[in-house]
Design an enzyme around this catalytic site. Structure first.
Site, PDB file in Angstrom:
ATOM      1  N   LYS A 279       1.276  -1.214  -0.334  1.00 15.22           N
ATOM      2  CA  LYS A 279       0.012   0.151   0.043  1.00 15.22           C
ATOM      3  C   LYS A 279       0.950   1.514   0.041  1.00 15.22           C
ATOM      4  O   LYS A 279       1.342   2.195   0.571  1.00 15.22           O
ATOM      5  CB  LYS A 279      -1.166  -0.369   1.308  1.00 15.22           C
TER       6      LYS A 279
HETATM    7  N1  PPE Z   1      -7.603  -1.895  -2.591  1.00 16.82           N
HETATM    8  C1  PPE Z   1      -7.141  -1.058  -2.596  1.00 16.82           C
HETATM    9  C2  PPE Z   1      -6.133  -0.412  -4.068  1.00 16.82           C
HETATM   10  C3  PPE Z   1      -6.880  -0.051  -1.529  1.00 16.82           C
HETATM   11  O1  PPE Z   1      -6.957   0.848  -2.081  1.00 16.82           O
HETATM   12  C4  PPE Z   1      -7.787  -0.602  -0.270  1.00 16.82           C
HETATM   13  C5  PPE Z   1      -8.154   0.636   1.025  1.00 16.82           C
HETATM   14  C6  PPE Z   1      -8.444  -1.560  -0.559  1.00 16.82           C
HETATM   15  C7  PPE Z   1      -8.178  -2.542  -1.437  1.00 16.82           C
HETATM   16  C8  PPE Z   1      -9.344  -2.244   0.849  1.00 16.82           C
HETATM   17  O2  PPE Z   1      -8.188  -2.595   1.674  1.00 16.82           O
HETATM   18  P1  PPE Z   1      -8.825  -2.712   3.692  1.00 16.82           P
HETATM   19  O3  PPE Z   1      -9.106  -0.988   3.891  1.00 16.82           O
HETATM   20  O4  PPE Z   1      -7.896  -3.066   3.929  1.00 16.82           O
HETATM   21  O5  PPE Z   1     -10.078  -3.149   3.605  1.00 16.82           O
HETATM   22  N2  PPE Z   1      -8.392   1.877   1.099  1.00 16.82           N
HETATM   23  C9  PPE Z   1      -8.019   3.070   1.576  1.00 16.82           C
HETATM   24  C10 PPE Z   1      -8.088   4.230   0.458  1.00 16.82           C
HETATM   25  C11 PPE Z   1      -8.768   5.092   0.663  1.00 16.82           C
HETATM   26  C12 PPE Z   1      -8.449   6.559   0.192  1.00 16.82           C
HETATM   27  O6  PPE Z   1      -8.977   6.940  -0.498  1.00 16.82           O
HETATM   28  O7  PPE Z   1      -7.969   7.029   0.924  1.00 16.82           O
HETATM   29  C13 PPE Z   1      -8.961   3.094   2.925  1.00 16.82           C
HETATM   30  O8  PPE Z   1     -10.132   2.201   2.897  1.00 16.82           O
HETATM   31  O9  PPE Z   1      -8.825   3.411   3.843  1.00 16.82           O
END
Ligand code: PPE
Length: 307
Positions: free
Chosen positions: A159
């Protein structure tokens, strides 16, 4: 979404007033996009704010850092405490929590190993990521013409801050086209995920989600949904999918810390299922929101109470 300031920002070991949490324009990460971050939510419970799966998020932050050879100058326990301290200092009943590790000021040029490593934790109130309406009735999505980056170009397993330029291109295209969010295919043409969410379909009562090898982030909400589904007798499997699998699914929803569990009602102008959030989506939402509010004892280990 406009930011609402909170009280304090944790910067390199100290809580500083919100307005003083400033960095120099020559911050290395601002120019080159190196850095790793997390998105976490603290929810209001009867026992005060509780941070959802905090240690799992911090563990992912360290895995992201390993990929980019970033040596975080704090221990995981220190960052767990930093998150809790910042939420506590905010006085907010619920909020979004953003730890970020970035290359700071003092070196320019691409070699990231020379730059200082800084760490910050910022919290602020953040409502429904894809809108309240979207959370209740479902969002409209479009498969993007922008592909998710190949793992040998930018690793989706991390990330990293800079990799979100790919998501932003897709998001721009979707928003300008009148949709709420974009779905990204990987270079092979299989569904990877959305710009900031993982994706699930429901087919004949089973949950299906793309494997991590398709280029999906190892989402913590994704993992939570898979555990909740198994615990409720809903079969779950990982499988590569084509965009048409999304069109033909009975239900589709996306998951993420920010987006939580958001139903999808339309993809590429085709109605998904009945066009309303389906029964499995609603069941998963119901259990998820009960868990984060501390109402389900079985999942209490997922909650880190700040006081
Ligand atoms: N894929 C991506 C590309 C991603 O950025 C997130 C989280 C997820 C999947 C889901 O992961 P999780 O939060 O562990 O379930 N995206 C973050 C960024 C938001 C933003 O705009 O800044 C979030 O949901 O916190």
């Amino acid at each position: 979404m406009p930011v609402t300031p909170s009280e304090k920002v944790w910067m390199d070991g100290k809580l500083v007033p919100w307005g003083e949490a400033k960095i120099h324009v020559l911050t290395h990460s601002l120019h080159y996009g190196g850095g790793v971050f997390e998105g976490i939510r603290a929810y209001e419970t009867k026992r005060g704010p509780a941070i959802f799966r905090l240690s799992d998020h911090i563990a992912r932050l360290y895995r992201s850092a390993k990929i980019f050879m970033i040596d975080i100058p704090f221990s995981p326990d220190e960052l767990v405490d930093a998150c809790k301290d910042t939420v506590r200092a905010s006085g907010l009943p619920s909020c979004y929590v953003r730890p970020i590790v970035y290359m700071g000021y003092g070196e320019m040029g691409l070699n990231p190993l020379l730059a200082p490593i800084n760490v910050a934790v910022v919290v602020w109130p953040w409502g429904a990521y894809l809108g309240d309406e979207g959370l209740t009735h479902g969002v409209r999505m479009k498969v993007s013409s922008w592909r998710r980056h190949d793992p040998n170009i930018i690793p989706p397993a991390a990330k990293g801050t800079g990799q979100y330029v790919n998501s932003q291109l897709a998001k721009l295209e979707a928003i300008k086209g009148g949709y709420d969010e974009a779905i990204m295919l990987n270079p092979e043409g299989f569904v990877a995920e959305a710009t900031g969410e993982n994706i699930f379909t429901v087919v004949d009562g089973s949950l299906i989600t793309p494997p991590l090898s398709a280029g999906a982030l190892v989402g913590i909400t994704r993992d939570s949904v898979m555990k909740i589904a198994s615990d409720h007798g809903i079969p779950v499997r990982e499988s590569n999918m084509h965009r048409t699998d999304l069109y033909l699914a009975d239900e589709v929803f996306v998951t993420g810390t920010a987006a939580e569990i958001t139903p999808v009602r339309e993809i590429d102008d085709r109605t998904v299922g009945t066009g309303q959030p389906g029964p499995i989506t609603k069941k998963i939402q119901e259990v998820f929101y009960a868990i984060v509010k501390g109402e389900v004892e079985k999942y209490d280990e997922w909650l880190d109470y700040v006081s």
